[in-house]
Scaffold this motif. Sequence first.
Motif, PDB file in Angstrom:
ATOM      1  N   GLY A 226       0.769  -1.344  -0.050  1.00 40.83           N
ATOM      2  CA  GLY A 226      -0.068   0.035   0.162  1.00 40.83           C
ATOM      3  C   GLY A 226       0.875   1.404   0.024  1.00 40.83           C
ATOM      4  N   GLY A 227       1.922   1.290   0.236  1.00 33.63           N
ATOM      5  CA  GLY A 227       3.065   2.407   0.139  1.00 33.63           C
ATOM      6  C   GLY A 227       3.471   2.645  -1.071  1.00 33.63           C
ATOM      7  N   ILE A 228       3.654   4.027  -1.505  1.00 32.34           N
ATOM      8  CA  ILE A 228       3.981   4.526  -2.807  1.00 32.34           C
ATOM      9  C   ILE A 228       5.401   5.367  -2.548  1.00 32.34           C
TER      10      ILE A 228
ATOM     11  N   GLU B 287      12.390  12.543  -9.866  1.00 40.73           N
ATOM     12  CA  GLU B 287      12.192  12.883 -11.473  1.00 40.73           C
ATOM     13  C   GLU B 287      10.644  12.125 -11.690  1.00 40.73           C
ATOM     14  N   ASN B 288      10.140  12.260 -10.941  1.00 41.41           N
ATOM     15  CA  ASN B 288       8.590  11.847 -11.305  1.00 41.41           C
ATOM     16  C   ASN B 288       8.434  10.162 -11.382  1.00 41.41           C
ATOM     17  N   ASP B 289       9.438   9.408 -10.691  1.00 41.04           N
ATOM     18  CA  ASP B 289       9.551   8.253 -10.791  1.00 41.04           C
ATOM     19  C   ASP B 289       8.746   7.748  -9.394  1.00 41.04           C
ATOM     20  N   GLU B 290       8.065   6.499  -9.674  1.00 41.15           N
ATOM     21  CA  GLU B 290       7.395   5.731  -8.633  1.00 41.15           C
ATOM     22  C   GLU B 290       7.761   4.575  -8.512  1.00 41.15           C
ATOM     23  N   TYR B 291       7.794   4.072  -7.228  1.00 37.98           N
ATOM     24  CA  TYR B 291       8.218   2.724  -6.922  1.00 37.98           C
ATOM     25  C   TYR B 291       7.282   2.043  -6.053  1.00 37.98           C
ATOM     26  N   LYS B 292       7.102   0.684  -6.407  1.00 39.68           N
ATOM     27  CA  LYS B 292       6.332  -0.261  -5.661  1.00 39.68           C
ATOM     28  C   LYS B 292       7.196  -1.512  -5.299  1.00 39.68           C
ATOM     29  N   ARG B 293       6.699  -2.233  -3.956  1.00 39.64           N
ATOM     30  CA  ARG B 293       7.402  -3.334  -3.659  1.00 39.64           C
ATOM     31  C   ARG B 293       6.648  -4.581  -4.001  1.00 39.64           C
ATOM     32  N   PHE B 294       6.744  -5.506  -4.677  1.00 41.96           N
ATOM     33  CA  PHE B 294       5.957  -6.692  -5.029  1.00 41.96           C
ATOM     34  C   PHE B 294       6.590  -7.949  -4.270  1.00 41.96           C
ATOM     35  N   ASP B 295       5.578  -8.770  -3.945  1.00 39.34           N
ATOM     36  CA  ASP B 295       6.089 -10.149  -3.406  1.00 39.34           C
ATOM     37  C   ASP B 295       6.457 -10.988  -4.408  1.00 39.34           C
ATOM     38  N   VAL B 296       7.549 -11.706  -4.295  1.00 38.20           N
ATOM     39  CA  VAL B 296       7.994 -12.745  -5.236  1.00 38.20           C
ATOM     40  C   VAL B 296       7.020 -14.004  -5.185  1.00 38.20           C
ATOM     41  N   LYS B 297       6.506 -14.451  -3.968  1.00 43.42           N
ATOM     42  CA  LYS B 297       5.877 -15.627  -3.577  1.00 43.42           C
ATOM     43  C   LYS B 297       4.152 -15.249  -4.352  1.00 43.42           C
ATOM     44  N   ASP B 298       4.013 -14.078  -4.100  1.00 48.49           N
ATOM     45  CA  ASP B 298       2.458 -13.767  -4.991  1.00 48.49           C
ATOM     46  C   ASP B 298       2.806 -13.886  -6.481  1.00 48.49           C
ATOM     47  N   GLY B 299       3.993 -13.629  -6.788  1.00 48.77           N
ATOM     48  CA  GLY B 299       4.227 -13.600  -8.197  1.00 48.77           C
ATOM     49  C   GLY B 299       4.220 -15.045  -8.779  1.00 48.77           C
TER      50      GLY B 299
ATOM     51  N   ASP C  70     -15.691 -13.181   1.347  1.00 52.73           N
ATOM     52  CA  ASP C  70     -16.147 -14.516   1.457  1.00 52.73           C
ATOM     53  C   ASP C  70     -14.995 -15.313   2.142  1.00 52.73           C
ATOM     54  N   TYR C  71     -13.640 -14.530   2.089  1.00 50.81           N
ATOM     55  CA  TYR C  71     -12.601 -15.207   2.807  1.00 50.81           C
ATOM     56  C   TYR C  71     -11.680 -13.977   3.009  1.00 50.81           C
ATOM     57  N   VAL C  72     -11.006 -14.085   4.317  1.00 57.28           N
ATOM     58  CA  VAL C  72     -10.332 -13.175   4.831  1.00 57.28           C
ATOM     59  C   VAL C  72      -8.924 -13.629   5.072  1.00 57.28           C
ATOM     60  N   CYS C  73      -7.907 -13.238   4.426  1.00 55.77           N
ATOM     61  CA  CYS C  73      -6.464 -14.029   4.359  1.00 55.77           C
ATOM     62  C   CYS C  73      -5.991 -13.950   5.740  1.00 55.77           C
ATOM     63  N   ARG C  74      -4.977 -14.905   6.168  1.00 55.02           N
ATOM     64  CA  ARG C  74      -4.152 -14.602   7.279  1.00 55.02           C
ATOM     65  C   ARG C  74      -3.180 -13.884   7.006  1.00 55.02           C
ATOM     66  N   SER C  75      -2.600 -13.674   5.710  1.00 58.36           N
ATOM     67  CA  SER C  75      -1.348 -12.853   5.314  1.00 58.36           C
ATOM     68  C   SER C  75      -2.144 -11.447   4.836  1.00 58.36           C
ATOM     69  N   ARG C  76      -0.824 -10.530   4.888  1.00 60.65           N
ATOM     70  CA  ARG C  76      -1.228  -9.069   4.775  1.00 60.65           C
ATOM     71  C   ARG C  76      -0.614  -8.919   3.385  1.00 60.65           C
ATOM     72  N   SER C  77      -1.344  -7.793   3.009  1.00 62.16           N
ATOM     73  CA  SER C  77      -1.250  -7.116   1.666  1.00 62.16           C
ATOM     74  C   SER C  77       0.295  -6.868   1.247  1.00 62.16           C
ATOM     75  N   GLY C  78       0.513  -7.543   0.230  1.00 62.41           N
ATOM     76  CA  GLY C  78       1.997  -7.492  -0.593  1.00 62.41           C
ATOM     77  C   GLY C  78       2.980  -8.404   0.280  1.00 62.41           C
ATOM     78  N   VAL C  79       2.417  -9.243   1.050  1.00 66.43           N
ATOM     79  CA  VAL C  79       3.283 -10.214   1.613  1.00 66.43           C
ATOM     80  C   VAL C  79       2.472 -11.431   1.684  1.00 66.43           C
ATOM     81  N   GLY C  80       2.200 -11.965   0.645  1.00 65.81           N
ATOM     82  CA  GLY C  80       1.494 -13.270   0.783  1.00 65.81           C
ATOM     83  C   GLY C  80       0.066 -13.426   0.572  1.00 65.81           C
ATOM     84  N   ALA C  81      -0.776 -12.455   0.403  1.00 65.24           N
ATOM     85  CA  ALA C  81      -2.284 -12.561   0.596  1.00 65.24           C
ATOM     86  C   ALA C  81      -2.589 -13.176  -0.776  1.00 65.24           C
ATOM     87  N   VAL C  82      -2.064 -12.678  -2.028  1.00 69.49           N
ATOM     88  CA  VAL C  82      -2.420 -13.085  -3.027  1.00 69.49           C
ATOM     89  C   VAL C  82      -1.991 -14.716  -3.202  1.00 69.49           C
TER      90      VAL C  82
END
Length: 199
Positions: free
Chosen positions: A27-29, A34-46, A141-153
């Motif tokens: 959820g962080g941005i 230089e108008n660059d934007e960075y996001k952190r993704f989780d490899v396990k989600d990938g 319908d289902y609430v994950c035990r994992s948090r956003s960006g670290v395994g929920a997907v």
Amino acid sequence: MQYPNLAPILRGISVLILDVDGVLTMGGIIYGCENDEYKRFDVKDGLGLVLLHEMGVRTAIVTGRNSLVVNRRAREMGIEFVLQGFPIKLPAYAKLKDELELVDEAFGFIGDDLIDLDVMHQVGFAAAPADAHPAVKNEADYVCRSRSGVGAVREVVDLINAFRTGEFGPQNYLPMQLLERWQDIVWENMTGMSPTKET
């Protein structure tokens, strides 16, 4: 929380729709100079998304913001549909549904905040990360035990696989009510018979 019987629901999912900020990311941005934007993704989600595609489930992103980083990550993960710039997400969902000519029950959605509720109310299966807004978790319908960006997907992907095949050991995060139904799927796959209850 009372869970529905997820087995028939997850077996019917053809497309999983993902929000980005607060689902694929924490959820962080981060902005650069230089108008660059960075996001952190989780490899396990990938990797989960790669496995999901191997199951024949297609994926889509519907997000309220626009980001080149999201386009890049979607290409890397083989996400087929990317709909950005939809702070009101229902029109994007309607567009996707019309394009694919599928019914609501064929779609799953993972969202985390209030702007996701409209779509969550429409789709066949709605999930929320552990740190989603309380109103969103209440409607999921289902609430994950994992948090956003670290395994929920990945958790949702594992659930889809588990309830379709009886594999992947979802006991790592399933409440007992759902675990019993998953065990029924395992038994059915092993014996070819639905489990019976003694009276």
